[in-house]
Design an enzyme around this catalytic site. Sequence first.
Site, short mmCIF file in Angstrom:
data_model
loop_
_atom_site.label_atom_id
_atom_site.label_comp_id
_atom_site.label_asym_id
_atom_site.label_seq_id
_atom_site.Cartn_x
_atom_site.Cartn_y
_atom_site.Cartn_z
N ASP A 29 0.51 -1.16 0.03
CA ASP A 29 -0.13 -0.05 0.28
C ASP A 29 0.94 1.20 -0.47
OD1 ASP A 29 -2.54 1.23 0.27
OD2 ASP A 29 -3.10 1.64 2.17
N ASN A 77 -10.10 -2.92 -6.74
CA ASN A 77 -9.75 -2.39 -7.56
C ASN A 77 -9.65 -2.13 -8.44
OD1 ASN A 77 -6.51 -3.80 -5.93
ND2 ASN A 77 -7.77 -1.67 -5.90
#
Length: 249
Positions: A29, A77
């Site tokens: 991340d 996503n």
Amino acid sequence: MTIKPVILETLPPDLDQQRLPQHVAVIMDGNGRWAKQRGMPRIMGHQRGVDSLKNLLRCCDDWGIAALTAYAFSTENWGRPLEEVEFLMTLFERVLRRELKEMMAENVRIRFVGNLTSLPRSLQDEIARSMEDTKNNTGIRFTVATNYGGRQEIVHVCQAIAREVQSGKLDPETIDEGVVEKYLYTEGLSHPDLLIRTSGELRISNFLLWQMAYAEIYVTSTLWPDFDRQAFHLALRDYQQRHRRFGKV
């Protein structure tokens, strides 16, 4: 993957080889934030993130960690900007094509898990080729979660078991954790001992929900493109200071 880092190439002396996690999972991340901080487009963060993943894979291999699983692209996503999603699909394909020869030379066995049939056809082909070519390699097991969601995986397992019961091949009374394991995308792979999440976010983001039952979780504020061997060293040192009880006293 042609130049080995000279810093911390061998296991740091303050780490116990016998107490290393055998399987490390990572939520990579912070790529977008890394790029934004530098006035770059988000896609540049993803490109730098590839280098961090390659370096971590080599580090795990150098230090004697048997398996690495990376969360590359989640089922959620797809909700990102179309330009970014298309770039990621192209990036995955290009990196696979470029790095396959090196993975073969370094004895890496790569595997992709997730709903792969929803990916672009050309990427599916590269994934299939990389898994086929490396399937007999005996080195580190490198798993890439792509179009993966933990809840979706559990639904997939339930559907598969229901079909087996409906066809008479499986007695419902015999269903236990071992049966469930056989239908997971990660079937045959040990569960992670350590989950690392970069960028400081305190959540697991639908990643390996079944498999993470007893994983130790380590969160660092380091953004993924900046995650290096020193950062990994800190994560492992923290891991080795814990006492894993697996629900016992």
